[in-house]
Scaffold this active site. Structure first.
Site, PDB file in Angstrom:
ATOM      1  N   ASP A   1       0.838  -1.205   0.000  1.00  0.00           N
ATOM      2  CA  ASP A   1       0.000   0.000   0.000  1.00  0.00           C
ATOM      3  C   ASP A   1       0.874   1.257   0.000  1.00  0.00           C
ATOM      4  OD1 ASP A   1       0.835  -0.127   2.603  1.00  0.00           O
ATOM      5  OD2 ASP A   1      -1.169  -0.206   3.497  1.00  0.00           O
ATOM      6  N   SER A   2       2.203   1.060   0.004  1.00  0.00           N
ATOM      7  CA  SER A   2       3.111   2.173  -0.284  1.00  0.00           C
ATOM      8  C   SER A   2       2.789   2.771  -1.652  1.00  0.00           C
ATOM      9  CB  SER A   2       4.574   1.708  -0.250  1.00  0.00           C
ATOM     10  OG  SER A   2       4.746   0.555  -1.058  1.00  0.00           O
TER      11      SER A   2
ATOM     12  N   ASP B   1      -0.805  -6.183  -0.056  1.00  0.00           N
ATOM     13  CA  ASP B   1      -1.221  -5.587   1.219  1.00  0.00           C
ATOM     14  C   ASP B   1      -2.732  -5.550   1.342  1.00  0.00           C
ATOM     15  OD1 ASP B   1       0.472  -4.686   3.276  1.00  0.00           O
ATOM     16  OD2 ASP B   1       1.298  -3.118   1.974  1.00  0.00           O
TER      17      ASP B   1
ATOM     18  N   LYS C   1      -0.626  -9.475   3.087  1.00  0.00           N
ATOM     19  CA  LYS C   1       0.120  -8.922   4.228  1.00  0.00           C
ATOM     20  C   LYS C   1      -0.818  -8.072   5.061  1.00  0.00           C
ATOM     21  CE  LYS C   1       3.441  -5.595   3.808  1.00  0.00           C
ATOM     22  NZ  LYS C   1       2.894  -4.525   4.681  1.00  0.00           N
TER      23      LYS C   1
ATOM     24  N   GLU D   1       9.510  -3.670  10.462  1.00  0.00           N
ATOM     25  CA  GLU D   1       9.826  -2.351   9.899  1.00  0.00           C
ATOM     26  C   GLU D   1      10.318  -1.393  10.986  1.00  0.00           C
ATOM     27  OE1 GLU D   1       6.994  -0.647   7.197  1.00  0.00           O
ATOM     28  OE2 GLU D   1       8.165   1.205   6.991  1.00  0.00           O
TER      29      GLU D   1
HETATM   30  O1  KIV Z   1       3.562  -1.046   1.573  1.00  0.00           O
HETATM   31  C1  KIV Z   1       4.745  -1.406   1.560  1.00  0.00           C
HETATM   32  O2  KIV Z   1       5.486  -1.188   0.602  1.00  0.00           O
HETATM   33  C2  KIV Z   1       5.265  -2.102   2.725  1.00  0.00           C
HETATM   34  C3  KIV Z   1       6.738  -2.312   2.786  1.00  0.00           C
HETATM   35  C4  KIV Z   1       7.364  -1.067   3.240  1.00  0.00           C
HETATM   36  C5  KIV Z   1       7.102  -3.470   3.643  1.00  0.00           C
HETATM   37  O3  KIV Z   1       4.528  -2.431   3.606  1.00  0.00           O
END
Ligand code: KIV
Length: 261
Positions: free
Chosen positions: A43-44, A82, A111, A179
């Site tokens: 979700d980044s 995510d 995730k 993290e």
């Molecule tokens: O959303 C994402 O990219 C993440 C990574 C930073 C692990 O959760």
């Protein structure tokens, strides 16, 4: 392609896992060429693709769209996705509904950010055939409460993060993102949990590493201190991704300069 049991076997053998985020077909192919063990449609994407300040505006539809792009580009690559903010917290049924949409789009694992309170949800997803990656330490979905800073610096939060990690691993998560926590705490968690730990700003003792693609390529303004620009000094993107994978596998990344104090 990686599976939950092959991730566990890698941990037993001490083989480091190299993963990174990907959001489209071209970069998924590049990650596959570089030999990544998995890619995360994180979700980044709210920050690096959509230009938002955080991740809380990302929807299941957004993640599903990018999962379809990634899975189409690299059909033999393991894909994690995510569960975005608001899509799983109501309980196992809500989490399964959201996860099912991401699996239908092509994800092999979902995730979830959070600790012991999520253990029942993680257990139910795993029981229903959805492999899970947990995520403890800094939780970007909770950044409105915590900010983007290193977690687990005092004794109380350290104990809580360790307990959260154990609860999520015991519930059946195959992978566990750590993290922005101190390297010693990440080492302790890695030694104590069955899940393979994947560090991001958590030192070199984790079972594997993940970076946000845009940080790895030096594309994101104000990258976190633990991120390294692997494109600098390399001829092209393939060489940058190959250098990242080689450094993770050899335990050269992260070094002290890319580990939070
Ligand atoms: O959303 C994402 O990219 C993440 C990574 C930073 C692990 O959760």
């Amino acid at each position: 392609m990686r599976t939950p049991s092959s991730f566990r076997a890698a941990k037993r053998k001490g083989e480091k896992l190299a993963t990174l985020t990907a959001y489209d077909s071209s970069f998924a192919q590049a990650a596959a060429r570089a030999g990544c063990d998995s890619v995360l449609v994180g979700d980044s994407l709210g920050m690096v693709i959509q230009g938002q300040r955080g991740t809380t505006g990302v929807t299941v539809d957004d993640v599903a769209y990018h999962v379809r792009c990634v899975a189409a580009g690299a059909p033999d690559l393991h894909v994690m996705a995510d569960l975005p903010f608001g899509s799983f917290e109501a309980g196992p049924a809500a989490a399964f509904k959201s996860a099912a949409r991401l699996v239908a789009a092509g994800a092999h694992m979902v995730k979830v950010e959070g600790g012991a309170a999520l253990a029942r949800t993680v257990g139910r997803l795993v029981e229903r055939g959805v492999p899970v990656c947990g995520h403890v330490g800094l939780l970007p979905q909770s950044a409105n409460a915590t900010g983007f800073r290193v977690q687990g610096k005092d004794r109380e939060s350290r104990a809580r993060i360790l307990a959260d990690a154990k609860a999520i691993s015991d519930a059946g998560a195959a992978l566990l993102v750590l993290e922005m926590i101190p390297a010693e705490l990440a080492a302790e968690i890695t030694a104590e949990v069955a899940a393979s730990t994947i560090g991001i700003g958590a030192g070199a003792s984790c079972d594997g590493q993940i970076l946000v693609l845009q940080d790895l390529l030096g594309l994101y303004p104000n990258p976190p201190r633990f991120a390294k620009n692997f494109l600098r000094g390399k001829g092209d993107i393939d060489a940058a991704l190959a250098a990242y994978v080689a450094d993770v596998r050899a335990g050269r990344f992260p070094d002290a300069a890319h580990t939070p104090a």
